[in-house]
Every structure is written in structure tokens, then in C-alpha cells.
Design a protein around this motif. Sequence first.
Motif, PDB file in Angstrom:
ATOM      1  N   GLU A  28     -24.300  24.172 -17.007  1.00  0.00           N
ATOM      2  CA  GLU A  28     -23.961  22.819 -16.575  1.00  0.00           C
ATOM      3  C   GLU A  28     -24.932  22.361 -15.487  1.00  0.00           C
ATOM      4  N   PRO A  29     -25.662  21.247 -15.697  1.00  0.00           N
ATOM      5  CA  PRO A  29     -26.590  20.750 -14.680  1.00  0.00           C
ATOM      6  C   PRO A  29     -25.836  20.022 -13.577  1.00  0.00           C
ATOM      7  N   LEU A  30     -26.199  20.274 -12.342  1.00  0.00           N
ATOM      8  CA  LEU A  30     -25.532  19.632 -11.206  1.00  0.00           C
ATOM      9  C   LEU A  30     -26.442  18.646 -10.476  1.00  0.00           C
ATOM     10  N   ALA A  31     -27.677  19.024 -10.217  1.00  0.00           N
ATOM     11  CA  ALA A  31     -28.613  18.144  -9.513  1.00  0.00           C
ATOM     12  C   ALA A  31     -30.022  18.702  -9.661  1.00  0.00           C
ATOM     13  N   ALA A  32     -31.007  17.834  -9.523  1.00  0.00           N
ATOM     14  CA  ALA A  32     -32.412  18.273  -9.550  1.00  0.00           C
ATOM     15  C   ALA A  32     -33.286  17.195  -8.931  1.00  0.00           C
ATOM     16  N   SER A  33     -34.438  17.615  -8.424  1.00  0.00           N
ATOM     17  CA  SER A  33     -35.390  16.658  -7.862  1.00  0.00           C
ATOM     18  C   SER A  33     -36.804  17.183  -8.026  1.00  0.00           C
ATOM     19  N   LEU A  34     -37.736  16.256  -8.169  1.00  0.00           N
ATOM     20  CA  LEU A  34     -39.157  16.569  -8.294  1.00  0.00           C
ATOM     21  C   LEU A  34     -39.917  15.632  -7.359  1.00  0.00           C
ATOM     22  N   ASP A  35     -40.592  16.216  -6.365  1.00  0.00           N
ATOM     23  CA  ASP A  35     -41.329  15.433  -5.371  1.00  0.00           C
ATOM     24  C   ASP A  35     -42.765  15.924  -5.273  1.00  0.00           C
ATOM     25  N   VAL A  36     -43.656  15.007  -4.991  1.00  0.00           N
ATOM     26  CA  VAL A  36     -45.028  15.358  -4.622  1.00  0.00           C
ATOM     27  C   VAL A  36     -45.053  15.562  -3.115  1.00  0.00           C
ATOM     28  N   VAL A  37     -45.627  16.672  -2.680  1.00  0.00           N
ATOM     29  CA  VAL A  37     -45.750  16.981  -1.257  1.00  0.00           C
ATOM     30  C   VAL A  37     -47.157  16.674  -0.760  1.00  0.00           C
ATOM     31  N   SER A  38     -48.144  16.966  -1.603  1.00  0.00           N
ATOM     32  CA  SER A  38     -49.549  16.757  -1.238  1.00  0.00           C
ATOM     33  C   SER A  38     -50.327  16.401  -2.503  1.00  0.00           C
ATOM     34  N   PRO A  39     -51.275  15.488  -2.435  1.00  0.00           N
ATOM     35  CA  PRO A  39     -51.918  14.898  -1.251  1.00  0.00           C
ATOM     36  C   PRO A  39     -51.139  13.728  -0.631  1.00  0.00           C
ATOM     37  N   VAL A  40     -50.041  13.311  -1.265  1.00  0.00           N
ATOM     38  CA  VAL A  40     -49.172  12.268  -0.692  1.00  0.00           C
ATOM     39  C   VAL A  40     -47.736  12.764  -0.829  1.00  0.00           C
ATOM     40  N   GLU A  41     -46.821  12.170  -0.105  1.00  0.00           N
ATOM     41  CA  GLU A  41     -45.409  12.475  -0.277  1.00  0.00           C
ATOM     42  C   GLU A  41     -44.778  11.381  -1.116  1.00  0.00           C
ATOM     43  N   GLU A  42     -44.144  11.804  -2.210  1.00  0.00           N
ATOM     44  CA  GLU A  42     -43.646  10.807  -3.168  1.00  0.00           C
ATOM     45  C   GLU A  42     -42.584  11.447  -4.055  1.00  0.00           C
ATOM     46  N   ARG A  43     -41.460  10.787  -4.223  1.00  0.00           N
ATOM     47  CA  ARG A  43     -40.435  11.267  -5.161  1.00  0.00           C
ATOM     48  C   ARG A  43     -40.732  10.721  -6.546  1.00  0.00           C
ATOM     49  N   LEU A  44     -40.699  11.619  -7.540  1.00  0.00           N
ATOM     50  CA  LEU A  44     -40.979  11.209  -8.910  1.00  0.00           C
ATOM     51  C   LEU A  44     -39.710  11.079  -9.742  1.00  0.00           C
ATOM     52  N   LEU A  45     -38.837  12.092  -9.679  1.00  0.00           N
ATOM     53  CA  LEU A  45     -37.610  12.092 -10.479  1.00  0.00           C
ATOM     54  C   LEU A  45     -36.512  12.794  -9.704  1.00  0.00           C
ATOM     55  N   ALA A  46     -35.277  12.391  -9.953  1.00  0.00           N
ATOM     56  CA  ALA A  46     -34.143  13.069  -9.324  1.00  0.00           C
ATOM     57  C   ALA A  46     -32.855  12.614  -9.984  1.00  0.00           C
ATOM     58  N   PHE A  47     -31.852  13.485  -9.951  1.00  0.00           N
ATOM     59  CA  PHE A  47     -30.501  13.072 -10.315  1.00  0.00           C
ATOM     60  C   PHE A  47     -29.516  13.861  -9.472  1.00  0.00           C
ATOM     61  N   ALA A  48     -28.338  13.291  -9.299  1.00  0.00           N
ATOM     62  CA  ALA A  48     -27.275  13.899  -8.513  1.00  0.00           C
ATOM     63  C   ALA A  48     -25.952  13.625  -9.225  1.00  0.00           C
ATOM     64  N   PRO A  49     -24.874  14.311  -8.835  1.00  0.00           N
ATOM     65  CA  PRO A  49     -23.593  14.115  -9.533  1.00  0.00           C
ATOM     66  C   PRO A  49     -23.132  12.666  -9.591  1.00  0.00           C
ATOM     67  N   ASP A  50     -23.413  11.881  -8.549  1.00  0.00           N
ATOM     68  CA  ASP A  50     -22.959  10.495  -8.545  1.00  0.00           C
ATOM     69  C   ASP A  50     -24.007   9.518  -9.092  1.00  0.00           C
ATOM     70  N   ASP A  51     -25.118  10.054  -9.572  1.00  0.00           N
ATOM     71  CA  ASP A  51     -26.181   9.220 -10.135  1.00  0.00           C
ATOM     72  C   ASP A  51     -26.983  10.084 -11.101  1.00  0.00           C
ATOM     73  N   ASP A  52     -26.432  10.256 -12.315  1.00  0.00           N
ATOM     74  CA  ASP A  52     -26.991  11.269 -13.223  1.00  0.00           C
ATOM     75  C   ASP A  52     -27.723  10.678 -14.418  1.00  0.00           C
ATOM     76  N   TRP A  53     -28.220   9.440 -14.279  1.00  0.00           N
ATOM     77  CA  TRP A  53     -28.917   8.819 -15.405  1.00  0.00           C
ATOM     78  C   TRP A  53     -30.100   9.662 -15.873  1.00  0.00           C
ATOM     79  N   LEU A  54     -30.757  10.357 -14.938  1.00  0.00           N
ATOM     80  CA  LEU A  54     -31.932  11.155 -15.285  1.00  0.00           C
ATOM     81  C   LEU A  54     -31.608  12.643 -15.407  1.00  0.00           C
TER      82      LEU A  54
END
Length: 231
Positions: free
Chosen positions: A80-106
Motif C-alpha cells: 500500500e503506497p502512503l507517500a512519496a516525493s522527488l526533489d532536485v537538490v543540485s544544481p538547483v532546489e526544485e520539487r518535481l513530483l509528490a503525493f501524500a495521503p490527503d493529496d494522492d493524485w500522483l
Amino acid sequence: PEVAVRPAGEAQRWFDADIDAPDALSLVGFLDARFREPGNGPYRESLDEIETRLEDAGFGADERLLVERWTLDEDAPTWEPLAASLDVVSPVEERLLAFAPDDDWLRTMLLIGSPGTSGPIEVDLGADGEADPKGRAVLARGLPEREYGRFADARAAVVLFTADERYEGPVADDGAVPFGEVEAREWGPVALRLSRTAERRLRELLAGEEPVVLRVEASVREYIVHVVRAT
């Protein structure tokens, strides 16, 4: 306005009278609300509600009207998937994808069968075929079901699968994340699926001169479903 609920099609032959409209609509509302909730808990609640309503209608009270819940022949693992996130740390900081229990479209970004992480991990990114996968995040092509084992054997830390129109057809839009799964293993890399937008951004960063570092976090619940037969 009052809503009339009546059997349709072949089902008209099964009923002598109209369906109880309020009761039918309340069941539809109950199931619809849980269908939209993440996780397996709401699914089990829906099954329990249907079983209860059948029993209230008389099923199980007569040998001709049985209620049977069929389950697997043996205990089986459940993921069962609960949450996940994918962020760029370098060379810039940037969120690419994420989902959480209250926002699970992705939530499809975390492929079925993927392991989770014990917390956020930071890994260098490389393209498939251009760098040693060991300990890295790898931007991969091909179907996850076919290619995941190769990256697991190479000890990659994270595999980022892109959509492949050769096998799956066109994706609905650039922000959509196609559904997919990977083989559950005793050990394996975190398996994520990318949208077209996220894939283009990562390839753009890889084309630059600076190393690309990602932060990945994934939370899953794994447990065993035990066989219960009710008649």
C-alpha cells in the motif's frame, strides 16, 4: 427534485418493484467516497458495507440466499503506497513530483511493488547506459515490469521510469504519470514513474555541466493478508 432509481437493462427482469431510491443512493455515496480515498482500508470498508446490506436484506437467513466472501487460497503479501516525493537538490532546489495521503493524485509515481525508504535519501542522477547504476538514481526507458530486475541486479538506489509510447500509447497529458508495477524482491531500488514534464526537466539538467543530485523519499505499508472465509 426527487430521484427515481430503477433497474436498467437485463436487471429489470430480476425485480418486481422499484429499488429503494434513498437506500441505493446512500450506498452509491458510501462507495464513491471510499473509492476516492487512498489505501486499502477504504476498499475493505466498502466490502464490509456491501456484505452488511446484503445480510440486512435477508441474504444468509435462508439456505437459498447465501453470502460468501471469497479470499485468496493462502496468505498473501499486500502493498500500500502512503507517500512519496522527488526533489532536485543540485544544481538547483526544485520539487518535481509528490503525493501524500490527503493529496494522492500522483500516487502512480510510486510503482506498485516498489520498496520504501527509511527517510529521505540523496543520490546522484545518471542516464541509463551512460553511468554505472550502482548507488545512483537512473533515468531509465522501457517498461518497469521488464527492466526493473536489471537495475536491481546492478544495485541502483533509485530507478526513474519514463513513459514509453512504443508499448503504452500516448500519455493523457504532460503532467500525467502512467500506472505501472515492478516485481517485489527481497531487496530492490525505489521505483518511481515520471510525468513527461518531470522527465524533460531531468534531461535538461543532465545536459548541463553540473552534477545532478536528487532527494527521494517513499513510504509504503507492507503486511500479510490472512485467509478468512465467511459463508
